[in-house]
Scaffold this active site. Structure first.
Site, PDB file in Angstrom:
ATOM      1  N   CYS B  88       2.342   5.091  15.924  1.00 55.00           N
ATOM      2  CA  CYS B  88       2.309   4.340  14.666  1.00 55.00           C
ATOM      3  C   CYS B  88       2.167   5.253  13.443  1.00 55.00           C
ATOM      4  O   CYS B  88       2.270   4.789  12.308  1.00 55.00           O
ATOM      5  CB  CYS B  88       1.188   3.307  14.683  1.00 55.00           C
ATOM      6  SG  CYS B  88       1.456   2.008  15.902  1.00 55.00           S
ATOM      7  N   HIS B 344       4.197  -4.596   9.803  1.00 53.74           N
ATOM      8  CA  HIS B 344       4.069  -3.347  10.543  1.00 53.74           C
ATOM      9  C   HIS B 344       5.347  -3.030  11.313  1.00 53.74           C
ATOM     10  O   HIS B 344       5.399  -3.164  12.534  1.00 53.74           O
ATOM     11  CB  HIS B 344       2.868  -3.433  11.484  1.00 53.74           C
ATOM     12  CG  HIS B 344       2.529  -2.138  12.160  1.00 53.74           C
ATOM     13  ND1 HIS B 344       2.840  -0.899  11.648  1.00 53.74           N
ATOM     14  CD2 HIS B 344       1.883  -1.895  13.342  1.00 53.74           C
ATOM     15  CE1 HIS B 344       2.418   0.044  12.472  1.00 53.74           C
ATOM     16  NE2 HIS B 344       1.838  -0.534  13.506  1.00 53.74           N
TER      17      HIS B 344
END
Lengths: 479, 399
Positions: B88, B344
């Site tokens: 991430c 996201h």
């Protein structure tokens, strides 16, 4: 020939028990008959004949040396692999020497007792471990799905021990009470009255008479019987026919767990040896395509109450649909998250299999223990490559460091528990948890390691194994 | 000792797509959207870009592997193009590479673009990935919420905070992000929620409920970086300068060695320590004006406030409930809605954080603009608390 003894036994059942009465109620609309009393043991999604046999073997070997072990035999009619030897995997699970003699036996559910009889009558020196496990497929609605159970049992044969062989008799009869085949993996059963009558007249009665004669005793002198019944009532008819007086511990296992197939008689033997006084005569029968009958004399009581405790503890459930899913009779569509690729690499298994299957970590030069072993140790000490001292974590004390109940990721029996496990020896491992049906472990709880299926590649029919952390104890079953 | 990159590189232009369920757009469309905004913002021509980095974390089967998806989508000239992936933290990793290229003098103008097209997977949450053929034989297949839920348990245990008190502070974090995203036209989730709705949402991984978790989105974000001199030549009199980009990666110490108690993220602390030094920040609580942190889960943002040194250890729940990190608080966090509500799209998230700080520093954040923003921080976290990659970046104006 030197006398041979049963040295120790082990017994294992999965934690889940299906209430037969409520399960049969779910099928009442169909009019199909099946057992309605007691419980059957149900393997978790990550348990199979190998894992349950392994847990029983660990119990049989507990606290004992394996230095004299010569042979490991795996017995099952539901082995997870046809071509991949389970007894060889068992060497890795138990971290036994790779030069031991290994053998898988199958063909009928008496195979474990047949292997035990061969070990007890063998003239070869050294101990033999016979491990049995069973997770047999059944078809939904078939009476056997509630009559049978899943479990494992093990026995070690040695020159000394707690039960001496007095006599043995084999009787081989192609009685097709049940069969299964590649074309029909679930069992097909013949008419029950036919099975009972012919099993007694052609198989069991002659065998009991012969084995008692070989042991030099009358059937009425048997103190405890372990006679698996192909159908309910078989032992009652046999008892009357040959003059047996003993109670049949097989019926106890049948009522509380179900017929355990290849593991059934050894499980019953474990119950017998836990309860019998020295001098007691035990009749042990393995039934299927005839039978193997043994008479054993108890030399000394077996330490511990593993088999009785295993029967008495677990988690009861009544959800027939969950049962069908766990047994594979109902193929639930778990959605896209279940479509993860699970292919394992044979070359990676060749490199790591023995360490992973046996849960072997290593102690580095600084004394720190870690799993898995890596080229450079994780210890903050200057990272230098060095020799590892193997440390088996399977029996090492450990506690929960962190844990969560994960409801997002796919698991065949939700929810999924995972977290960090801290071993007292310093090792720290990110692990899955199992057997949390009664209560999820919390931070600080002690845990024990259980050998389980790690992943199943359904596309290719392959599975891998690893260890999972389980609560130290199971709840006592009511009733 | 290395002198760092402080003020050597500035942002010439940035772009960011609408995040969300972009059924209308494939990864190529998303990349072009973000790039065209950045290019126009920078006042540059495509041919002036000398090197490019593509950040894409998860979706090999959709975006595709290698640098080629970026080069093909933008029809870049035959310049060096590289794909980077660091879970991430991928977006910041792309920015770090482009920044280092300019800082080193290897090129004058570099592109960093992060993209993820997750909603074509057909389900919510992150796709499961192999951890490597050997690790797959023993490592649990835990979900991201499952991994971070353990941070909550360990944090509560260490600081002796009651589960319900921690849950309420976590709920405030999610409530705040939903409030903030209502002012963000590019955000994925723009609906405000009540604290009770957040607390009573179904559990995903105990104690994280549905609204403690960010969803996953489609989107892309992009930065074009250059030297201060070139930026001035483009008419940018007060460009946004990159003060620091620091990264820290786990080596197994947390998950395999016996010291870590699970209540904090060591890599965030380490990356922050080095980023503050590189940026010349003595007191982050007073020096910083705005933060964008990796709020993949509410507990992550809460713990990050302590790991960045913005709250005292064990005090973050109190600071959160006091509104210290609300948009009107002393140090706003996720003023754009954060991962929780802006969205996201994994490979883009680090650049999306930089985009918000960039807008705030230039006074272009519209309804969510803070009155005084001289220094902003982004925190981009990949992996799990016990096995992570943390990136901390600082943006401001040239000294």
């Amino acid at each position: 020939m030197a006398e041979r003894y049963v040295k120790s036994v082990g017994a294992y059942l999965p934690i889940l028990r299906l209430e037969r009465q409520q399960a049969s109620a779910a099928m009442r609309w169909s009019g199909l008959a099946g057992p309605r009393t007691g419980r059957r043991s149900v393997a978790g999604w990550d348990e199979d004949a190998l894992t349950m046999a392994a847990e029983a073997a660990r119990q049989a070997l507990a606290g004992d040396t394996v230095d004299n072990l010569r042979c490991v035999t795996f017995a099952s009619t539901s082995a997870p692999f046809i071509e991949r030897q389970q007894s060889v995997l068992m060497l890795d699970v138990l971290q036994l020497d790779r030069s031991l003699s290994t053998l898988d036996v199958s063909g009928s559910r008496r195979c474990a007792v047949s292997a035990l009889a061969r070990a007890l009558t063998s003239g070869e020196a050294g101990d033999e471990l016979i491990v049995a496990g069973e997770r047999r497929r059944t078809a939904a609605g078939n009476p056997l799905e509630l009559a049978w159970g899943d479990g494992g049992a093990a026995a070690i044969v040695s020159e000394r021990g707690c039960a001496r062989l007095l006599g043995h008799h084999s009787r081989n009869v192609d009685l097709v009470d049940i069969y299964s085949s590649p074309e029909r993996p679930a069992p097909y059963q013949s008419e029950e009255r036919f099975i009972r009558d012919v099993a007694v007249s052609e198989v069991l009665a002659p065998a009991v008479a012969e084995v008692c004669a070989a042991a030099g005793i009358e059937p009425g002198e048997i103190d405890v019987a372990v006679v698996p019944e192909p159908v309910t009532g078989t032992y009652r008819v046999l008892k009357a026919k040959v003059g047996l007086k003993a109670a049949n511990l097989s019926e106890v296992v049948q009522a509380k767990s179900g017929d355990l197939g290849a593991a059934h008689a050894l499980f019953g033997l474990a119950l017998a040896l836990e309860s019998c006084a020295p001098g007691a005569k035990v009749l042990l029968v393995g039934f299927g395509s005839g039978c193997d009958a043994l008479v054993l004399e108890v030399a000394r009581p077996l330490a511990g109450q593993n088999a009785n405790a295993t029967l008495a503890t677990g988690v009861s459930f009544a959800d027939y649909v969950r049962f069908l899913s766990l047994t594979g009779s109902l193929d639930i569509d778990w959605g896209p998250r279940s479509e993860t690729e699970q292919k394992a690499s044979a070359s990676v298994l060749a490199r790591h299999g023995r360490d992973f299957t046996g849960f072997v970590g290593g102690r580095d030069a600084s004394g720190n223990v870690q799993f898995p072993k890596t080229p450079v140790p994780v210890s903050p000490e200057p990272g230098i490559r060095g020799a590892w001292q193997d440390v088996v974590l399977a029996d090492a004390p450990a506690k929960v460091l962190s844990i969560t109940t994960d409801r997002l990721n796919f698991t065949p029996d939700p929810p999924f528990h995972f977290g960090l496990v801290q071993f007292d020896n310093g090792a720290r491992v990110l692990m899955e948890f199992c057997d949390s049906q009664a209560r999820s472990p919390v931070v600080g709880d002690p845990v024990r390691m259980r050998f389980r299926v790690k992943s199943i590649d359904r596309k290719r029919g392959f599975r891998t194994y690893f260890w999972k952390a389980a609560p130290m104890t199971r709840p006592v079953l009511e009733g | 000792m290395a002198s760092g990159i402080r003020d050597r590189v500035v942002i010439a232009g940035m772009g960011c797509t609408l995040f969300g369920e972009r059924w209308d757009a494939g990864p190529d469309v998303l990349m072009v959207e973000a790039f065209e905004e950045a290019l126009a913002d920078a006042g540059l021509e495509r041919g002036q870009i000398e090197a490019a980095w593509l950040g894409s974390a998860l979706d090999d089967v959709n975006v595709g592997n290698s640098a080629l998806p970026l080069a093909f989508s933008l029809r870049l000239p035959p310049i060096p193009v590289t794909r980077v992936e660091n879970m991430c933290a991928t977006g910041t990793e792309a920015l770090r590479a482009a920044t280092y290229a300019v800082a080193s003098g290897a090129c004058d103008v570099a592109l960093a673009l992060g993209v993820e097209k997750l909603k074509d997977t057909g389900y919510g949450g992150l796709p499961l990935r192999t951890k490597g053929l050997a690790n797959d034989l023993w490592m649990p297949y835990g979900s991201a919420p499952g991994s971070f839920a353990q941070l909550a348990g360990a944090y509560a245990a260490r600081h002796r905070i009651k589960a319900e008190d921690l849950k309420r502070a976590m709920a405030h974090i999610s409530w705040k992000s939903h409030q903030n995203a209502a002012n963000n036209a590019k955000a994925h989730l723009r609906k405000e929620l009540t604290i009770d709705a957040i607390i009573n949402a179904p559990l995903i991984a105990d104690p994280l409920g549905l609204f403690d978790c960010c969803g996953v989105s489609d989107g892309a974000a992009c930065a074009i970086v250059t030297t201060p001199d070139i930026a001035r030549g483009l008419g940018k009199t007060n460009p946004v300068a990159i003060k620091a980009i620091q990264l820290s990666a786990s080596n197994g110490w947390e998950s395999q060695y016996g010291e870590w108690d699970g209540s904090y993220v060591r890599n965030t602390r380490e990356a922050a320590r080095r980023a503050y030094r590189e940026a010349g920040i003595a007191n982050p609580r007073t020096d910083l004006d705005i933060t964008e942190v990796h709020d993949c889960f509410s507990i992550t943002e809460l713990v990050t406030m302590e790991d960045l040194g913005l709250s005292d250890e064990g005090r973050a729940p109190i600071d959160v409930l006091d509104g210290a990190y609300d948009r009107s608080g002393r140090l706003p966090c996720q003023i754009d809605g954060g991962l929780k509500c802006f969205g996201h799209p994994v490979g883009a998230s680090g650049l999306r954080m930089a985009y918000e700080v960039y807008l705030q520093l230039l006074g272009r954040a519209g309804a969510r603009q803070r009155t005084k923003v001289d220094l902003g921080l982004t925190h981009n976290l990949g992996g799990a608390p016990y096995s992570s990659v943390a990136a901390v970046s600082v943006f401001g104006r040239l000294d």
